[in-house]
Every structure is written in structure tokens, then in C-alpha cells.
Design a protein around this motif. Sequence first.
Motif, mmCIF file in Angstrom:
data_model
loop_
_atom_site.group_PDB
_atom_site.id
_atom_site.type_symbol
_atom_site.label_atom_id
_atom_site.label_comp_id
_atom_site.label_asym_id
_atom_site.label_seq_id
_atom_site.Cartn_x
_atom_site.Cartn_y
_atom_site.Cartn_z
ATOM 1 N N GLN A 159 -45.430 -46.094 -16.855
ATOM 2 C CA GLN A 159 -46.017 -47.036 -15.908
ATOM 3 C C GLN A 159 -44.926 -47.833 -15.202
ATOM 4 O O GLN A 159 -45.042 -48.139 -14.020
ATOM 5 C CB GLN A 159 -46.984 -47.983 -16.623
ATOM 6 N N LEU A 160 -43.859 -48.167 -15.920
ATOM 7 C CA LEU A 160 -42.744 -48.886 -15.321
ATOM 8 C C LEU A 160 -42.063 -48.031 -14.248
ATOM 9 O O LEU A 160 -41.661 -48.537 -13.204
ATOM 10 C CB LEU A 160 -41.732 -49.314 -16.389
ATOM 11 N N CYS A 161 -41.936 -46.741 -14.509
ATOM 12 C CA CYS A 161 -41.325 -45.840 -13.522
ATOM 13 C C CYS A 161 -42.179 -45.781 -12.260
ATOM 14 O O CYS A 161 -41.655 -45.823 -11.144
ATOM 15 C CB CYS A 161 -41.159 -44.438 -14.110
ATOM 16 N N TRP A 162 -43.507 -45.674 -12.431
ATOM 17 C CA TRP A 162 -44.395 -45.643 -11.266
ATOM 18 C C TRP A 162 -44.339 -46.962 -10.501
ATOM 19 O O TRP A 162 -44.297 -46.978 -9.276
ATOM 20 C CB TRP A 162 -45.836 -45.372 -11.700
ATOM 21 N N LEU A 163 -44.326 -48.054 -11.217
ATOM 22 C CA LEU A 163 -44.266 -49.363 -10.587
ATOM 23 C C LEU A 163 -42.952 -49.538 -9.820
ATOM 24 O O LEU A 163 -42.948 -50.028 -8.691
ATOM 25 C CB LEU A 163 -44.416 -50.456 -11.652
ATOM 26 N N ALA A 164 -41.851 -49.087 -10.404
ATOM 27 C CA ALA A 164 -40.551 -49.171 -9.736
ATOM 28 C C ALA A 164 -40.520 -48.278 -8.503
ATOM 29 O O ALA A 164 -39.984 -48.651 -7.457
ATOM 30 C CB ALA A 164 -39.439 -48.784 -10.695
ATOM 31 N N ALA A 165 -41.111 -47.103 -8.591
ATOM 32 C CA ALA A 165 -41.141 -46.186 -7.445
ATOM 33 C C ALA A 165 -41.976 -46.763 -6.310
ATOM 34 O O ALA A 165 -41.580 -46.698 -5.140
ATOM 35 C CB ALA A 165 -41.696 -44.832 -7.883
ATOM 36 N N ILE A 166 -43.098 -47.348 -6.625
ATOM 37 C CA ILE A 166 -43.958 -47.945 -5.586
ATOM 38 C C ILE A 166 -43.256 -49.138 -4.951
ATOM 39 O O ILE A 166 -43.270 -49.313 -3.730
ATOM 40 C CB ILE A 166 -45.323 -48.341 -6.182
ATOM 41 N N ALA A 167 -42.597 -49.950 -5.746
ATOM 42 C CA ALA A 167 -41.869 -51.104 -5.207
ATOM 43 C C ALA A 167 -40.729 -50.648 -4.302
ATOM 44 O O ALA A 167 -40.482 -51.235 -3.249
ATOM 45 C CB ALA A 167 -41.331 -51.954 -6.353
ATOM 46 N N ALA A 168 -40.036 -49.591 -4.666
ATOM 47 C CA ALA A 168 -38.932 -49.077 -3.854
ATOM 48 C C ALA A 168 -39.446 -48.529 -2.526
ATOM 49 O O ALA A 168 -38.847 -48.770 -1.473
ATOM 50 C CB ALA A 168 -38.177 -48.000 -4.629
ATOM 51 N N MET A 169 -40.544 -47.799 -2.561
ATOM 52 C CA MET A 169 -41.097 -47.242 -1.315
ATOM 53 C C MET A 169 -41.598 -48.346 -0.400
ATOM 54 O O MET A 169 -41.434 -48.289 0.814
ATOM 55 C CB MET A 169 -42.219 -46.247 -1.635
ATOM 56 N N THR A 170 -42.215 -49.363 -0.964
ATOM 57 C CA THR A 170 -42.729 -50.469 -0.158
ATOM 58 C C THR A 170 -41.595 -51.237 0.497
ATOM 59 O O THR A 170 -41.644 -51.538 1.690
ATOM 60 C CB THR A 170 -43.572 -51.415 -1.029
ATOM 61 N N SER A 171 -40.559 -51.525 -0.263
ATOM 62 C CA SER A 171 -39.438 -52.280 0.310
ATOM 63 C C SER A 171 -38.669 -51.431 1.323
ATOM 64 O O SER A 171 -38.188 -51.953 2.327
ATOM 65 C CB SER A 171 -38.510 -52.784 -0.788
ATOM 66 N N ALA A 172 -38.557 -50.150 1.102
ATOM 67 C CA ALA A 172 -37.876 -49.279 2.061
ATOM 68 C C ALA A 172 -38.680 -49.179 3.354
ATOM 69 O O ALA A 172 -38.120 -49.164 4.451
ATOM 70 C CB ALA A 172 -37.671 -47.895 1.454
#
Length: 87
Positions: free
Chosen positions: A5-18
Motif C-alpha cells: 500500500q505504501l508503494c501504491w501511495l508513493a506512486a500516486i503521489a509521484a504521478m500527481t506531483s509530476a
Amino acid sequence: MVPSQLCWLAAIAAMTSAGTACASRNVPTHYPQASAASPSAPEAQAAVVTTALESDPPLPGTSTAGWAGLKASAKKSSHDHGGHHAH
């Protein structure tokens, strides 16, 4: 939280900020009247792209108007020899 879940959350945060970082450009609100991007600029003349198909090429010494890439060549001196030197 589970590591997956942490990996998914980090991936979503990275895509949103990018995505938001790429969208923060300054766009001009006014263009000069002569600029092609200006709404008040005159419309460009339509390009004729079928000249070579619809007519014969110009003969040497005749006008090259309408033939992109052809320029009227200046008369060369008889002493020019096309760049060759007498050997």
C-alpha cells in the motif's frame, strides 16, 4: 500500513506531483498584432503545393516565381569556368 500500500501511495503521489509540475507554465495573455498567434493577425496566404504537377518548370532565364527553391541565377562571367582553375 502494508508495504504494498505504501508503494501504491508513493506512486500516486509521484504521478500527481509530476503532473502538476508540468502544467505550471506561463502563457502570454497578449500577442503582438503582427504575430501569427494573434487573433487579429491577417490570415496567411494559402500555399500552392501542386505547381510542379500542374505546370512545366521554368526555362533558364525565365521567372522562377512560385517555384520554391529555385532562384534566378546571376549571369556568370565567361572567365568563371565553373570553379575550375586552369592547370
